[in-house]
Design a protein around this motif. Sequence first.
Motif, short mmCIF file in Angstrom:
data_model
loop_
_atom_site.label_atom_id
_atom_site.label_comp_id
_atom_site.label_asym_id
_atom_site.label_seq_id
_atom_site.Cartn_x
_atom_site.Cartn_y
_atom_site.Cartn_z
N ASP A 116 -9.54 -61.73 35.59
CA ASP A 116 -9.07 -60.38 35.70
C ASP A 116 -9.87 -59.37 36.08
OD1 ASP A 116 -7.03 -61.45 34.26
OD2 ASP A 116 -7.55 -60.77 32.04
N THR A 146 0.05 -57.10 34.75
CA THR A 146 -0.87 -56.27 35.40
C THR A 146 -0.20 -54.90 35.61
OG1 THR A 146 -1.97 -56.06 37.29
CG2 THR A 146 0.47 -56.55 37.63
N GLN A 204 -6.45 -55.26 36.40
CA GLN A 204 -5.31 -55.73 37.02
C GLN A 204 -5.59 -57.40 37.11
OE1 GLN A 204 -6.19 -53.72 40.74
NE2 GLN A 204 -4.02 -53.52 41.02
#
Length: 488
Positions: A169, A246, A237
């Motif tokens: 991530d 996201t 995101q």
Amino acid sequence: MLTDRRNLMTQGALLGAGLATGVLAPIASAQTGAKTYVSKRPAPADRRFVSKAVEQEIVRVSRMIADPELAWLFANAYPNTLDTTVKMGRVDGKPDSFVITGDIPCLWLRDSAAQVKSYLHLAKQDPKLRELFRGLIARHARSVLIDPYANAFMEDPAAKTNLEWSQVDETEMKPGVAERKWEIDSLCYSMRLSHGYWTATRDTTPFDALWADAMRAIVRTFREQQRKDGPGPYKFQRASRQPTETLLAGYGAPTRKVGMIHSGFRPSDDACQYPLFVPANMFAVTTLREMAQVANEARKDTALANDATALASEVAAAIAQYGTMKLPDGRDVWAYEVDGFGNAIFMDDANVPSLSSMAWLGCVPASDARWQRTAAAAWSDANPWFFKGSAGEGIGGPHQGMDYIWPMSLIVRGLTATDDATILKCLATLKRTHAGTGFMHEAFEKDDATKFTRSWFAWANGLFGEFVLHLAATKPQLLKAPLDGIRV
């Protein structure tokens, strides 16, 4: 393909909850004709936490239930959190409670607080339960202070995440954080946990300086996410084929800064379409006021209480101005999400907080006319995530996709309904859709309940136990009613 919560699906497999070993421990067996119901709980020696008060409650309430299968479901599901998800320890000489969500070995702030809620009424009489709650309140406080933007945490505060889907991530992943999806409700559940324990026990022990620091961090984070002075420090995101995993540009869709709190994700862990998520904002107003009560009464901390109360009032005013909408037929309802520019979506998701759950969570009176209109619309074709099939009808959500109904939605409807017919229909559907496992699941397919997700989902089990306890206290006659003839 990435593995995530979405892909943890078992269709009819008896996994987790002590079942992987094939243990069947007969605690309370019931017979009807040739059919015998044998306990699906782990053997006593394999249970993670044992409370005499909970065991006595299982016996007491089970005797009130006429339907043997329903009694069996209750006896399996109600203690599931204690049986399978609790690990007790000590930190700085004080109790520490690490409560996993079930088939994922991490602590979600939301899930863990919700999982233990149905034991609160027994805590005053049971020292072991009080230790569990003290330890969980402290674990929440330490977790919030690690990162108030995280939704899930590791047992070891120095460990890196062991969740495959979180390891790449694009966000600031601190040690001890398992997943970093910013969800308003995560912090709300920490405040709700504290308030529930305080009102049940009047025990000041867990409300120490650590707790107060965490509560101040919650207020600070909510203010940051009003985004009056910029987007704040959180950005997220994830590379995924699912757009719900996201956030646009890391921050979500554009908004007008109207005083509501921005959320990246919903309690389903799915991304918000519009960041001003109305149910979570309403829950924040309620739990900020609850936290202020605890701060005042348990700590005499008027500064913290006043700060929380002022923020709650500001957010409440913004919700009243910007959080409603009209459906195509003209009905005035609460919106699910808004952007402050006048755009809004109406839907409901089974995960709590939801529009359907606002009265049960204490955010609005059950008699509130707008909430009644909203809940009715959520349980109808006005909600794109309402499904009806041969196995049952109920609300699902994007997390598991089309045609999957969450038992949680049926339970919440049963907890908020006032008419007996609706309550009995919810009970009958829950009884007929556990696919022979003896436990609640995350979701089942609307036409075939043997297709389900997550056979070990402690939040749903605990919520089902709470539903039965609620009926035992308020409508015990319904637990005597026959369920087999009720159409679902």
